[in-house]
Design an enzyme around this catalytic site. Structure first.
Site, PDB file in Angstrom:
ATOM      1  N   ARG A 203       0.840  -1.227   0.000  1.00 18.34           N
ATOM      2  CA  ARG A 203       0.000   0.000   0.000  1.00 18.34           C
ATOM      3  C   ARG A 203       0.863   1.261   0.000  1.00 18.34           C
ATOM      4  O   ARG A 203       0.525   2.262   0.643  1.00 18.34           O
ATOM      5  CB  ARG A 203      -0.947   0.046   1.205  1.00 18.34           C
TER       6      ARG A 203
ATOM      7  N   SER B  85     -10.624  -0.801   4.383  1.00 22.71           N
ATOM      8  CA  SER B  85      -9.739  -0.820   5.559  1.00 22.71           C
ATOM      9  C   SER B  85      -9.159   0.562   5.790  1.00 22.71           C
ATOM     10  O   SER B  85      -8.596   1.167   4.881  1.00 22.71           O
ATOM     11  CB  SER B  85      -8.610  -1.822   5.348  1.00 22.71           C
TER      12      SER B  85
ATOM     13  N   GLU C  54      -4.388   3.892   6.086  1.00 23.30           N
ATOM     14  CA  GLU C  54      -4.234   3.590   4.654  1.00 23.30           C
ATOM     15  C   GLU C  54      -4.990   4.649   3.862  1.00 23.30           C
ATOM     16  O   GLU C  54      -4.581   5.046   2.785  1.00 23.30           O
ATOM     17  CB  GLU C  54      -4.815   2.192   4.387  1.00 23.30           C
TER      18      GLU C  54
HETATM   19  C1  LIG Z   1     -15.711  -1.530   0.517  1.00 19.91           C
HETATM   20  C2  LIG Z   1     -14.268  -1.231   0.172  1.00 19.91           C
HETATM   21  C3  LIG Z   1     -13.373  -2.273   0.024  1.00 19.91           C
HETATM   22  C4  LIG Z   1     -12.034  -2.009  -0.292  1.00 19.91           C
HETATM   23  N1  LIG Z   1     -11.178  -3.052  -0.442  1.00 19.91           N
HETATM   24  C5  LIG Z   1      -9.894  -2.822  -0.780  1.00 19.91           C
HETATM   25  C6  LIG Z   1      -8.973  -3.911  -0.963  1.00 19.91           C
HETATM   26  O1  LIG Z   1      -9.304  -5.075  -0.855  1.00 19.91           O
HETATM   27  N2  LIG Z   1      -7.696  -3.618  -1.284  1.00 19.91           N
HETATM   28  C7  LIG Z   1      -7.266  -2.330  -1.434  1.00 19.91           C
HETATM   29  O2  LIG Z   1      -6.079  -2.130  -1.743  1.00 19.91           O
HETATM   30  N3  LIG Z   1      -8.108  -1.292  -1.264  1.00 19.91           N
HETATM   31  C8  LIG Z   1      -9.401  -1.503  -0.944  1.00 19.91           C
HETATM   32  N4  LIG Z   1     -10.254  -0.443  -0.773  1.00 19.91           N
HETATM   33  C9  LIG Z   1      -9.730   0.931  -0.862  1.00 19.91           C
HETATM   34  C10 LIG Z   1      -9.796   1.575  -2.264  1.00 19.91           C
HETATM   35  O3  LIG Z   1     -10.836   1.020  -3.038  1.00 19.91           O
HETATM   36  C11 LIG Z   1      -8.464   1.448  -3.005  1.00 19.91           C
HETATM   37  O4  LIG Z   1      -7.427   2.096  -2.313  1.00 19.91           O
HETATM   38  C12 LIG Z   1      -8.546   2.029  -4.422  1.00 19.91           C
HETATM   39  O5  LIG Z   1      -7.369   1.716  -5.122  1.00 19.91           O
HETATM   40  C13 LIG Z   1      -8.739   3.538  -4.436  1.00 19.91           C
HETATM   41  O6  LIG Z   1      -9.066   3.923  -5.755  1.00 19.91           O
HETATM   42  P1  LIG Z   1      -9.928   5.236  -6.033  1.00 19.91           P
HETATM   43  O7  LIG Z   1     -10.031   5.393  -7.493  1.00 19.91           O
HETATM   44  O8  LIG Z   1     -11.191   5.204  -5.284  1.00 19.91           O
HETATM   45  O9  LIG Z   1      -8.925   6.310  -5.424  1.00 19.91           O
HETATM   46  P2  LIG Z   1      -9.319   7.642  -4.618  1.00 19.91           P
HETATM   47  O10 LIG Z   1      -9.915   7.260  -3.303  1.00 19.91           O
HETATM   48  O11 LIG Z   1     -10.088   8.548  -5.495  1.00 19.91           O
HETATM   49  O12 LIG Z   1      -7.865   8.229  -4.356  1.00 19.91           O
HETATM   50  C14 LIG Z   1      -6.955   7.526  -3.494  1.00 19.91           C
HETATM   51  C15 LIG Z   1      -5.573   8.187  -3.609  1.00 19.91           C
HETATM   52  O13 LIG Z   1      -5.075   7.986  -4.923  1.00 19.91           O
HETATM   53  C16 LIG Z   1      -4.792   9.245  -5.534  1.00 19.91           C
HETATM   54  N5  LIG Z   1      -5.131   9.141  -6.960  1.00 19.91           N
HETATM   55  C17 LIG Z   1      -6.327   8.829  -7.501  1.00 19.91           C
HETATM   56  N6  LIG Z   1      -6.234   8.802  -8.839  1.00 19.91           N
HETATM   57  C18 LIG Z   1      -4.944   9.104  -9.147  1.00 19.91           C
HETATM   58  C19 LIG Z   1      -4.218   9.230 -10.365  1.00 19.91           C
HETATM   59  N7  LIG Z   1      -4.808   9.048 -11.549  1.00 19.91           N
HETATM   60  N8  LIG Z   1      -2.901   9.526 -10.304  1.00 19.91           N
HETATM   61  C20 LIG Z   1      -2.277   9.712  -9.113  1.00 19.91           C
HETATM   62  N9  LIG Z   1      -2.919   9.623  -7.926  1.00 19.91           N
HETATM   63  C21 LIG Z   1      -4.243   9.306  -7.948  1.00 19.91           C
HETATM   64  C22 LIG Z   1      -5.677  10.246  -4.811  1.00 19.91           C
HETATM   65  O14 LIG Z   1      -5.164  11.556  -4.904  1.00 19.91           O
HETATM   66  C23 LIG Z   1      -5.614   9.690  -3.387  1.00 19.91           C
HETATM   67  O15 LIG Z   1      -4.418  10.081  -2.748  1.00 19.91           O
HETATM   68  C24 LIG Z   1     -11.601  -0.681  -0.458  1.00 19.91           C
HETATM   69  C25 LIG Z   1     -12.526   0.377  -0.339  1.00 19.91           C
HETATM   70  C26 LIG Z   1     -13.846   0.110  -0.026  1.00 19.91           C
HETATM   71  C27 LIG Z   1     -14.820   1.249   0.077  1.00 19.91           C
END
Ligand SMILES: Cc1cc2nc3c(=O)[nH]c(=O)nc-3n(C[C@H](O)[C@H](O)[C@H](O)COP(=O)(O)OP(=O)(O)OC[C@H]3O[C@@H](n4cnc5c(N)ncnc54)[C@H](O)[C@@H]3O)c2cc1C
Length: 289
Positions: free
Chosen positions: A163, A211, A281
């Site tokens: 992560r 998480s 995280e």
């Molecule tokens: C129910 C649930 C279950 C989940 N399970 C998991 C799991 O099993 N494993 C896991 O790893 N995560 C999990 N997550 C967390 C999350 O889904 C991940 O971290 C996911 O990768 C975030 O993607 P996002 O597009 O929503 O990013 P965002 O929440 O929109 O952004 C997260 C971070 O990434 C940055 N970011 C976004 N897009 C870009 C880009 N294009 N370039 C550079 N930086 C960027 C943002 O600025 C921010 O710092 C879960 C979340 C939920 C709600």
């Protein structure tokens, strides 16, 4: 510039916690070239926050100064570019990559199915699940810098861990080429089983960010939180999930301040009980109200 530019856009509409104050500017480009143009025209002193599906983001109640850049619904291309290689843009949902890879008989990409974010967010977080991790599959990424200049980089340009991804500052992901194995026997039951296992152990469907804390070395954040007696601990409308102690739920009207207060209380209680510092995280951004 052809994309959509909104002012004072509530970030609660764009985060899976459904909390967070307004962004001064909220830009959704039409494509990567349009985004490059927007960045070139945006005065250099204006800060940017890139967002995918907001599934790992706590935006504070005072909101975000500067411009939020939304990739979801914009950078949407997903194609196979070789026998085992794909090209995906940053706004593509991870779940779509999981499903499409099965159709292409490529894998293992089923781990993406349970990650409710975009590829861009997964690249920024090195998202992973069930033993799979995003960067294991990355061959190259395309990035844009703050002036809208596009570059291609390889994993060697980044420090990558659990992560954790650190690379050149003031650059963001717009696409990646990823490599998988041929999996002629891959089918959708893989994804169905994985999602079912999740439903049994996680509060899927409730407002959360997944998480909240990374697992400390050799242990699980959820185990520590649960054994510190924190399941159900509540401030305002935010509480530690009864189903999975590393999830914090917004029951409907929680503010970002409520959620952050629960995060801080969990950190302090676990530190006092076990002398372990839990690290969020989730990314906490923006200004307090
Ligand atoms: C129910 C649930 C279950 C989940 N399970 C998991 C799991 O099993 N494993 C896991 O790893 N995560 C999990 N997550 C967390 C999350 O889904 C991940 O971290 C996911 O990768 C975030 O993607 P996002 O597009 O929503 O990013 P965002 O929440 O929109 O952004 C997260 C971070 O990434 C940055 N970011 C976004 N897009 C870009 C880009 N294009 N370039 C550079 N930086 C960027 C943002 O600025 C921010 O710092 C879960 C979340 C939920 C709600």
């Amino acid at each position: 510039m052809n994309g959509t530019l909104l002012r004072n856009e509530p970030m609660s509409k764009h985060t899976s916690w459904h909390a967070g104050g307004p962004a001064d500017l909220y830009f959704t480009p039409t494509d990567a070239a349009d985004l490059g143009e927007f960045l070139r025209e945006l005065p250099p002193e204006v800060p940017t926050l890139w967002i995918g599906l907001g599934s790992n983001l706590l935006v504070r109640d005072g909101g975000v100064r500067g411009a939020v850049i939304a990739t979801h619904g914009a950078l949407n291309a997903l194609e196979r570019i070789g026998e085992t290689r794909i090209h995906a843009e940053a706004g593509v949902p991870c779940a779509r990559i999981a499903r499409q890879c099965i159709k292409w008989a490529l894998g293992p990409a089923d781990f993406f199915a349970g990650i409710p974010g975009t590829l861009g967010g997964a690249l920024a977080m090195n998202a992973g699940a069930w033993g799979g991790e995003t960067w294991t599959h990355v061959v190259e990424v395309d990035v844009l810098d703050r002036r809208g200049t596009r570059r291609t980089r390889t994993p060697a340009d980044y420090e990558i861990g659990y992560r954790h991804v650190r690379g050149p500052q003031q650059e963001w992901f717009i696409a990646a080429r990823m490599e998988f194995d041929l999996k002629p026997d891959a089918d959708e039951t893989l994804i169905r089983d994985l999602l079912e296992r999740r439903r049994q152990t996680q509060p899927i469907g409730e407002w959360s960010c997944g998480s909240v804390f990374t697992n400390p070395p050799g242990d699980h954040a959820a185990r520590l939180i649960e054994s510190a007696g924190l399941k159900g601990f509540r401030i305002g409308d935010a509480s530690v999930s009864e189903k999975h102690a590393n999830f914090i739920i917004n029951h409907g009207a929680a503010t970002a301040a409520d959620i952050e207060a629960v995060i801080l209380h969990v950190q302090r209680t676990v530190a006092d009980a076990y002398d372990v510092r839990l690290h969020p995280e989730v990314r906490i951004v923006g200004e307090r109200a």
